[in-house]
Design an enzyme around this catalytic site. Structure first.
Site, PDB file in Angstrom:
ATOM      1  N   HIS A 133       0.814  -1.207   0.000  1.00 20.54           N
ATOM      2  CA  HIS A 133       0.000   0.000   0.000  1.00 20.54           C
ATOM      3  C   HIS A 133       0.854   1.265   0.000  1.00 20.54           C
ATOM      4  CE1 HIS A 133       0.898  -0.601   4.270  1.00 20.54           C
ATOM      5  NE2 HIS A 133       0.580   0.666   4.488  1.00 20.54           N
TER       6      HIS A 133
ATOM      7  N   ASP B 188       0.464   4.886   1.967  1.00 19.78           N
ATOM      8  CA  ASP B 188      -0.255   5.269   3.181  1.00 19.78           C
ATOM      9  C   ASP B 188      -1.426   6.212   2.910  1.00 19.78           C
ATOM     10  OD1 ASP B 188       1.124   3.775   5.078  1.00 19.78           O
ATOM     11  OD2 ASP B 188       2.700   5.283   5.286  1.00 19.78           O
TER      12      ASP B 188
ATOM     13  N   HIS C 212       4.863   0.181   0.353  1.00 26.29           N
ATOM     14  CA  HIS C 212       5.545  -0.704   1.292  1.00 26.29           C
ATOM     15  C   HIS C 212       4.610  -1.817   1.736  1.00 26.29           C
ATOM     16  CE1 HIS C 212       3.528   2.292   3.784  1.00 26.29           C
ATOM     17  NE2 HIS C 212       3.554   1.428   4.799  1.00 26.29           N
TER      18      HIS C 212
ATOM     19  N   ARG D 113       5.413   5.149  14.687  1.00 25.23           N
ATOM     20  CA  ARG D 113       5.251   5.758  13.353  1.00 25.23           C
ATOM     21  C   ARG D 113       4.844   7.218  13.463  1.00 25.23           C
ATOM     22  NH1 ARG D 113       0.965   3.934   8.599  1.00 25.23           N
ATOM     23  NH2 ARG D 113       0.090   6.031   8.456  1.00 25.23           N
TER      24      ARG D 113
END
Length: 275
Positions: A98, A100, A251, A266
């Site tokens: 995907h 983000d 990623h 994150r």
């Protein structure tokens, strides 16, 4: 001037940057890190024992941190979320290819991930180069894709399942579906290069077409954009940090460490509406 050590880790994208302490960065080092990031799409750092405030300070040197729409941040830092899989869990967070939050009107420019706890083996992350995915298409396919607009949704079933554990423990109350339309081929605002901007996790159809009509072409693109020669693979250690360009890279965290714990922090950096 900065003299950072930049070492490519694959032919398609990805570089490790050494010789730097992210807690004590000069302006010229920040410029060099950003230049390497734009060139290699994703850059990695080892042995960076950053406290949350130090991690946030580094993120602010690169861009503007923003909150993630579905998961609450850690205490005192709403823009830092935990990306974790616990020993008893079988599904990992975001465990599909995907880009983000493509379902936002202004998807993030970049994301950062800092390893806090890692399994004894497994738990690597794959990255793929969307410039190469676009550039290796035939001229006929490029002409076909150029005018198309993709409809992206936060409720696509495969990626929704990868959020379920975290929503139970750390979720916000925002359960509504988020939908945004973006060009299938986007132009990077800083490099001027074109990148393929659809992804398996969020893209459901093309504007003006039904899902069933869109499916054959999307399936081809989803398979094409993750060809092995477009990818790199990163093995995490505690203190490893990755910074990737969400506008031209995808990623996929590999879910191959059942029975072990993996905890990452994150930070998402604000972007602009794709063009």
């Amino acid at each position: 001037m900065a003299r950072l050590e930049v070492k490519c880790i694959a032919g398609a994208l990805g570089a490790e940057i050494g010789g730097v302490d992210l807690r004590e960065l000069r302006d010229d080092e920040v410029r060099e890190i950003r230049a390497a990031w734009l060139e290699h799409l994703v850059v990695f750092f080892r042995d960076q024992p950053l406290m949350p405030a130090q991690y946030m300070a580094f993120a602010q040197r690169i861009g503007r941190p923003i909150e993630y729409p579905f998961v609450k941040g850690i205490p005192g830092f709403p823009e830092i979320i935990e990306v974790k899989k616990l020993e008893h869990e079988r599904v990992n967070f975001g465990g599909v290819w995907h880009s983000d939050t493509a379902y936002l009107e202004e998807p993030p420019m970049a994301s950062m991930l800092l390893a806090r706890e890692v399994p004894p083996h497994g738990g690597d992350t794959l990255f793929a180069n969307m410039y190469m995915a676009y550039e290796t298409l035939s001229e006929g396919m490029k002409r076909l894709l150029e005018p198309l607009v993709a409809v992206n949704s936060s409720a696509k079933a495969d990626v929704t399942r990868t959020r379920e554990d975290r929503l139970k423990t750390d979720g916000r109350d925002e359960g509504k579906e988020l939908v945004a339309e973006h060009p299938v081929v986007r132009t990077h605002p800083e490099t001027g290069r074109k990148a393929l901007y659809v992804n398996f996790a969020h893209t459901v159809r093309f504007r003006g077409m039904a899902e069933k009509e869109s499916a054959p072409l999307l399936e081809f693109l989803f398979q094409h954009q993750i060809r092995p020669e477009f990818t790199c693979r990163f093995s995490w250690q505690v203190g490893s940090l990755a910074l990737w360009d969400n506008r031209c890279a995808q990623h996929n965290p590999v879910n191959d460490y059942h029975g072990y714990r993996r905890l990452m922090h994150r930070i998402t950096l604000a972007g602009e509406r794709p063009k």
